[in-house]
Enzyme design. Structure first.
Site, PDB file in Angstrom:
ATOM      1  N   TYR A  10      -2.455  -1.136  10.249  1.00  0.00           N
ATOM      2  CA  TYR A  10      -2.538  -1.506   8.828  1.00  0.00           C
ATOM      3  C   TYR A  10      -1.262  -1.116   8.084  1.00  0.00           C
ATOM      4  O   TYR A  10      -0.665  -1.939   7.380  1.00  0.00           O
ATOM      5  CB  TYR A  10      -3.746  -0.822   8.202  1.00  0.00           C
ATOM      6  CG  TYR A  10      -3.869  -0.977   6.707  1.00  0.00           C
ATOM      7  CD1 TYR A  10      -4.415  -2.127   6.146  1.00  0.00           C
ATOM      8  CD2 TYR A  10      -3.474   0.051   5.841  1.00  0.00           C
ATOM      9  CE1 TYR A  10      -4.538  -2.267   4.772  1.00  0.00           C
ATOM     10  CE2 TYR A  10      -3.609  -0.076   4.470  1.00  0.00           C
ATOM     11  CZ  TYR A  10      -4.141  -1.238   3.940  1.00  0.00           C
ATOM     12  OH  TYR A  10      -4.263  -1.356   2.570  1.00  0.00           O
ATOM     13  N   SER A  57       0.832  -1.207   0.000  1.00  0.00           N
ATOM     14  CA  SER A  57       0.000   0.000   0.000  1.00  0.00           C
ATOM     15  C   SER A  57       0.860   1.248   0.000  1.00  0.00           C
ATOM     16  O   SER A  57       2.000   1.236   0.494  1.00  0.00           O
ATOM     17  CB  SER A  57      -0.900   0.014   1.238  1.00  0.00           C
ATOM     18  OG  SER A  57      -1.530   1.273   1.419  1.00  0.00           O
TER      19      SER A  57
END
Length: 284
Positions: free
Chosen positions: A188, A175
């Site tokens: 995350y 990400s």
């Protein structure tokens, strides 16, 4: 056919149903196929919706049979399965928790039993939970996020490894938060950093076996993950607008990066990360 095992249920609504999302994410492949994955079998985790669905659709159009792994959104998984079948390819959907090593072992065994081979592994499944302060992150949430996002990636790769030969490809989903950080997604973004390190290390481990390992680091992409609990209400109001392009991306704008890394077009690339992120410069 969908094998509806009962997975662990999360504390919120994640990962969410694409069937109930408005506007609908754009998953359709944009161009005719060119046979770049003809005869291949791909296992894609989190393939029921979002980026995973777009990757499954594009891989099928390029000639691959698809194994769809997903958590518990049976309606979305069935739609993805029908999309693959509509492209003239075979598809199976298997429900379960990638954070459970036993499930990963069983799922890969099912893929081999059905298709007889495995050529491409796409580690896409993930979860995220927004928190304003590090003290808001419960021990259960912290363990769960790492269990899904990084332990699950290890488990499914361990199960798949004996079946991956020379010419196989592994593509992991990291990400933009790994590079930029995220003040609301501490756990995350930490797992995404681990995934990038895992990608580079696994590449070094497997490159002499003829197996390439790369990753894709999407920016803000319109998928069920965000409105179903992965982003705060305030963040959703301006979702994607901070990018240089001024908008969120669509799943079918990310899927071609996965295709490139899965097919022989990228035969001289391993240990690398592609960045479909709306123009954000991350130098990584």
């Amino acid at each position: 056919m969908i094998d509806q095992q009962q997975p662990m249920i999360h504390e919120d609504d994640l990962p969410g149903h694409e069937s109930g999302l408005e506007p609908k994410p754009e998953w359709e492949p944009r161009f005719p196929g060119s046979g770049r994955l003809t005869g291949k079998v791909a296992l894609i985790t989190g393939a029921d919706s979002g980026i995973g669905r777009a990757v499954a659709a594009l891989f099928a159009r390029e000639g691959a049979d698809i194994a769809i792994l997903y958590l518990c959104e049976h309606d979305d998984a069935e739609m993805t399965r029908q999309i693959v079948i509509g492209e003239g390819r075979r598809a199976i959907a298997i429900a379960g928790d990638v954070g459970d090593k036993g499930f990963c072992d069983r799922a890969v065994a099912e893929v081999i039993a059905r298709f007889g081979r495995l050529d491409i592994l796409v580690n896409n499944a993930g979860e995220q939970h927004p928190d304003q302060d590090i003290t808001d992150i419960s021990e259960e949430q912290l363990r769960r996020t790492f269990q899904t996002n990084i332990f699950g990636m290890f488990f499914i790769t361990q199960a798949a490894r004996p079946h991956l030969g020379a010419g196989a490809a592994i593509v992991n989903c990291t990400s933009v938060t790994m590079y930029e950080g995220s003040k609301e997604l501490l756990d995350y973004s930490s797992t995404k950093g681990a995934i990038t390190a895992f990608t580079r290390s696994l590449s070094e481990n497997l490159v002499d076996k003829g197996i390439r390992v790369n990753a894709v680091a999407p920016g803000p992409i319109w998928t069920p993950l965000n409105p179903s609990g992965g982003a705060s209400d305030e963040k959703l109001k301006s979702f994607g607008k901070h990018t240089p392009m001024g908008r969120p991306g669509q799943p079918n704008e990310v899927a071609p990066a996965f295709l490139f890394l899965a097919c022989s077009d990228s035969s001289y690339m391993s240990g690398q990360v592609l960045h479909p992120n709306g123009g954000t410069i991350v130098n990584g």
